[in-house]
Design an enzyme around this catalytic site. Structure first.
Site, PDB file in Angstrom:
ATOM      1  N   ASP A   1       0.798  -1.226   0.000  1.00 50.31           N
ATOM      2  CA  ASP A   1       0.000   0.000   0.000  1.00 50.31           C
ATOM      3  C   ASP A   1       0.830   1.275   0.000  1.00 50.31           C
ATOM      4  O   ASP A   1       0.285   2.381  -0.032  1.00 50.31           O
ATOM      5  CB  ASP A   1      -0.969   0.014   1.189  1.00 50.31           C
ATOM      6  N   GLY A   2       2.162   1.147   0.040  1.00 54.18           N
ATOM      7  CA  GLY A   2       3.020   2.326  -0.014  1.00 54.18           C
ATOM      8  C   GLY A   2       3.016   3.169   1.241  1.00 54.18           C
ATOM      9  O   GLY A   2       3.484   4.305   1.232  1.00 54.18           O
TER      10      GLY A   2
ATOM     11  N   ARG B   1      22.327   3.039  -4.130  1.00 55.21           N
ATOM     12  CA  ARG B   1      22.559   1.761  -3.462  1.00 55.21           C
ATOM     13  C   ARG B   1      23.461   0.855  -4.295  1.00 55.21           C
ATOM     14  O   ARG B   1      23.615   1.053  -5.507  1.00 55.21           O
ATOM     15  CB  ARG B   1      21.227   1.035  -3.259  1.00 55.21           C
TER      16      ARG B   1
ATOM     17  N   ASP C   1      20.021  -3.863  -1.576  1.00 57.29           N
ATOM     18  CA  ASP C   1      19.227  -2.663  -1.848  1.00 57.29           C
ATOM     19  C   ASP C   1      19.162  -1.754  -0.620  1.00 57.29           C
ATOM     20  O   ASP C   1      18.676  -0.624  -0.719  1.00 57.29           O
ATOM     21  CB  ASP C   1      17.823  -3.023  -2.322  1.00 57.29           C
TER      22      ASP C   1
END
Length: 468
Positions: A128-129, A189, A263
């Site tokens: 859902d961010g 990254r 990441d």
């Protein structure tokens, strides 16, 4: 004592513009039903000229994400891949965050403002961010204590509660929601380079290498390093130096990151993205932070190995630009650099003048043995032995051979007991005050005490030939 971060005027600068077409996607923030300011880091906002913002403007910029003047015109969700628990995943990227702004601090250093919980992006997949308010509170606590203990870390810049109810499997639901902004020295990254390797974009990778060397400079490779004039090799050496120091800083802090995926590895060696972190309740190399780390891959004592392995993945990516030999030569420096860094940082945390590699390494070993046998919590151990005091047995004999630094015990903090720590029970207590009574004062009081602890510790000793 450690000086306060230096105030500076607002100096926008957006070199990310030259990479954005292939490094990121333009996105929009979520439209939150509420924006209630819960935390603003004026201490570090002053370093980029933003401490003078009114509360209304602060919320408009960091809750509604109106662009800052002369800055990034639209948020950028960065593209990257990464190894997650050593399984390569090409389907990731900024899934609930974006790069919002770039600016220079008073020393000319480029800093980014990035978000967490700001809404969905092309990389959100089924998520859902969003970010829970508890997750944001935990990140405040992690970054504040890590900074106090000399770890190169992102800074929690802003937390705004957003009025949504979130469903989560690992928290009581519905959970309160928030959007967080962090201040970081880069968002590039190791996974950013891994993506360009998979996408077969060597020209873009060369541009990214040049960007990193220009914006995040470090010392040159050793004089005898093969290929030392090649940009990719220079970046590899810088990354290895930074990751070795980061690994040592975790160990001396007694900190377990929990999710050391590629990441989550900033090319600047700055620690960030705090999920299931923990501080050690006792010195235990096998202690893990994440309940889902069933094999102990990222256990406390395996963190140096994890960061070394991640450096290897950067080397694999950089093979698109150079030969293997100079990259391997850089990788081979990790072990000695880590040993130097942990000895240097150990002496710093004990408030002792270093005596040399052999003596300092012996001190580290004796301290670890004393902590294991005495079941010491690391913060209590370092506090008890600060300035060479309180030693018994073999450790006491070693400590007697050291000289305390001039300000080792001058701060009132060293006369207080117990020292500051960050064990999970206290974290839950601080959160309970917010969850049950909406009482933020215990959190603010804790942050003030952590900053006092940082002042008492002072600045970390720099490596030989380096400056802080």
């Amino acid at each position: 004592m450690r000086p306060e971060p230096q105030a500076a005027s607002y100096h926008p600068d957006t070199p990310i513009d030259s990479l954005a077409d292939w490094l990121a996607d333009s996105v929009e923030s979520a439209d939150f039903p509420e924006t209630i300011l819960r935390f603003r880091n004026d201490r570090h906002a002053a370093t980029v000229g933003l401490a003078g913002l009114s509360e209304d403007k602060w919320i408009r910029h960091f809750g509604r994400f109106e662009p800052l003047r002369d800055n990034v015109p639209q948020p950028l969700a960065l593209r990257y891949h990464g190894h997650q628990f050593r399984v390569f995943n090409p389907d990731i990227g900024d899934g609930r965050g974006f790069l919002f702004a770039q600016m220079r601090d008073g020393a000319g250093r480029l800093l980014d403002l990035g978000t967490k919980g700001s809404g969905t992006t092309p990389y959100s997949r089924t998520a859902d961010g969003r970010l829970t308010l508890k997750g944001a509170v935990r990140e405040i606590l992690a970054t504040e204590f890590l900074e106090a203990l000399g770890v190169n870390t992102s800074k929690t810049f802003s937390v705004i509660e957003t009025g949504e109810e979130l469903e989560r499997n690992d928290e009581p639901s519905p959970a309160r929601s928030a959007v967080m902004v962090r201040l970081s020295h880069s968002h590039i990254r190791i996974g950013s380079f891994q993506r360009l390797l998979v996408m077969e974009e060597p020209e873009h990778m060369a541009q990214l290498v040049d960007y990193c060397l220009a914006q995040f400079p470090g010392p040159p490779p050793p004089e005898d390093a093969p290929g030392r004039d090649e940009p990719a090799v220079q970046l590899m050496h810088m990354a290895v130096e930074r990751m070795a120091d980061l690994a040592a800083s975790y160990m001396v802090a007694g900190f377990v990151h929990g999710v050391l995926n590629t990441d989550n590895m900033n090319i600047t060696g700055e620690s960030f993205d705090y999920g299931p972190w923990r501080w050690l309740p006792a010195w235990d190399p096998g202690f893990t932070a994440a309940y889902f780390d069933q094999t102990g891959l990222y256990a406390f004592g395996r963190q140096p190995e994890a960061l070394h392995w991640n450096c290897g993945q950067l080397a694999v990516a950089l093979r698109a630009l150079t030969e293997a030999e100079p990259l391997i030569a850089a990788m081979n420096r990790f072990g000695p650099l880590y040993g130097e860094a942990i000895a240097r940082r150990w002496c710093w945390r004990l408030g002792l003048e270093p005596r040399g590699p052999e003596a300092d390494t012996e001190l580290v070993g004796a301290s670890e043995k004393a902590m294991r046998e005495g079941k010491w919590q690391p913060d209590a151990f370092f506090h008890h032995h600060r300035g060479g005091r309180g030693g018994e047995g073999d450790l006491g004999e070693l400590l007697q051979g050291y000289t305390a630094t001039p300000d080792a015990l001058t701060h009132d903090y060293w006369r207080e007991s117990p020292p500051e720590s960050m064990l999970i029970d206290e974290v839950e207590t601080l959160w309970s005050a917010i969850a049950e009574r909406n009482d933020w004062q215990p959190l603010h009081d804790k942050v003030a005490r952590l900053r006092a602890a940082g002042e008492a510790h002072g600045e970390v000793l720099a490596p030989a030939g380096h400056v802080n």
